[in-house]
Structure formats: C-alpha cells, structure tokens
Enzyme design. Structure first.
Site, short mmCIF file in Angstrom:
data_model
loop_
_atom_site.label_atom_id
_atom_site.label_comp_id
_atom_site.label_asym_id
_atom_site.label_seq_id
_atom_site.Cartn_x
_atom_site.Cartn_y
_atom_site.Cartn_z
N ARG A 49 0.89 -1.16 0.00
CA ARG A 49 0.00 0.00 0.00
C ARG A 49 0.92 1.20 0.00
O ARG A 49 1.76 1.35 0.89
CB ARG A 49 -0.88 -0.04 1.24
CG ARG A 49 -1.69 1.22 1.52
CD ARG A 49 -2.75 1.43 0.48
NE ARG A 49 -3.70 2.44 0.85
CZ ARG A 49 -3.50 3.76 0.76
NH1 ARG A 49 -2.33 4.23 0.34
NH2 ARG A 49 -4.43 4.61 1.09
N GLU A 57 -10.85 5.46 -5.30
CA GLU A 57 -11.26 4.06 -5.34
C GLU A 57 -11.61 3.68 -6.78
O GLU A 57 -11.90 4.55 -7.61
CB GLU A 57 -12.48 3.85 -4.43
CG GLU A 57 -12.23 4.14 -2.97
CD GLU A 57 -11.22 3.20 -2.34
OE1 GLU A 57 -11.16 2.01 -2.73
OE2 GLU A 57 -10.48 3.64 -1.44
N ARG A 91 -0.77 -5.53 4.98
CA ARG A 91 -0.09 -4.95 3.81
C ARG A 91 1.10 -4.12 4.28
O ARG A 91 1.04 -3.46 5.32
CB ARG A 91 -1.02 -4.02 3.02
CG ARG A 91 -2.23 -4.69 2.43
CD ARG A 91 -3.12 -3.68 1.73
NE ARG A 91 -3.61 -2.67 2.67
CZ ARG A 91 -4.52 -1.76 2.39
NH1 ARG A 91 -5.05 -1.70 1.18
NH2 ARG A 91 -4.92 -0.89 3.29
#
Length: 160
Positions: A49, A57, A91
């Site tokens: 990330r 998004e 992540r």
C-alpha cells in the site's frame, strides 16, 4: 547483568527494524492507484500500500485513470520498496522507488492521488513537505483528478 540486558535490548529492538524486502522487486500487479503486488528476489509475493498517498477508489471518478497511471509507471518493472510498518490488513505501507524516483510522489505530482494527511505523521518531515507541495501544484495546474470536482477517497469510503 546490565550488559546482558543491553545486548538483549539491542538484539530484539534491532529485529523490529529488520523487516525488509530483498529487492529489486518486480511489480506483478497494480490493484489500484495506491496498491501493488511485488515479487521479491525469493519469489515471495508482497502486497504494498503506497504510503503517504490516497488514490481514488476503483469505482470513483478517476479511479481507473489513477490505476492506469500507476501501471504506466511501474507495471512489470523492478522497484525498491522502502518501509517500516504494516497496516491492520498485513499490507506493507511503503514507498516505491524506481530509477531513484519516488513513485508515490509522482502519483500526486501527476494528479492521480491526494497527499494522505491523516497519516502524514508516519512520513519523514521532508516527504510531508514534498507530498503536500506536489498536491498544491497539481491542484493549481488542474491536472488529473483536479480537472473536475473530486471527492477524496476517505470521504467516498465513509459514505459506502
């Protein structure tokens, strides 16, 4: 006793900072404008990330363009991954470096991500300044997501 305690502290505190990826790492998937998958030198897959930024998004306006922009910068390419933490989903929160360029910063400069100020405390002071200035500059040039009214992804997610 004091010497043993010092050695133990140094050993275990050093282990906390020993997380690293054996890079260069190959970008094998671009999920969206701020998330990629890489393979390290041992062929282990890692989800990264991009720290310091938040991109639209996928279903948001500019979501696909942000993903395409990141893809054009790193898909199939070798990168370095700088990081020191993981998020609650496991992540890696990191910075992608390709040819000495900060890819996270490029996403902002090219108008495809916001500087994610909510997490700016996790950035170095220099990165905070650079990322913030890049966003101001992209807004001023009305490029990428700044060319139309845009809802920040953190607001979009809250409404979902």
């Amino acid at each position: 006793m004091k010497k043993c305690l010092t050695i133990l502290l140094l050993t275990f505190s050093g282990a906390a900072f020993a997380d690293y990826l054996d890079c260069p790492c190959k970008v094998v998937k671009v999920t969206d404008g701020d998330t990629v998958h890489v393979l390290d030198q041992a062929n282990t897959r890692h989800k990264i990330r991009l720290g310091g930024i938040d991109a639209p998004e996928k279903k948001q306006a500019f979501g696909q363009r942000s993903k395409q922009n990141l893809s054009s910068l790193v898909a199939g390419q070798n990168v370095e991954v700088e990081y020191d933490k993981r998020d609650r989903y496991g992540r890696i929160i990191g910075k992608l470096i390709k040819d000495s360029q900060d890819i996270n910063l490029l996403q902002i400069k090219q108008g495809y991500a916001w500087h994610y100020k909510y997490y700016e405390k996790d950035q170095s002071q220099l990165d905070r300044v650079l990322y913030s200035a890049a966003e101001v500059e992209a807004r001023g040039k009305t490029i990428g997501l700044w060319s139309a009214p845009a809802v920040p992804p953190w607001e979009y997610r809250r409404k979902q």
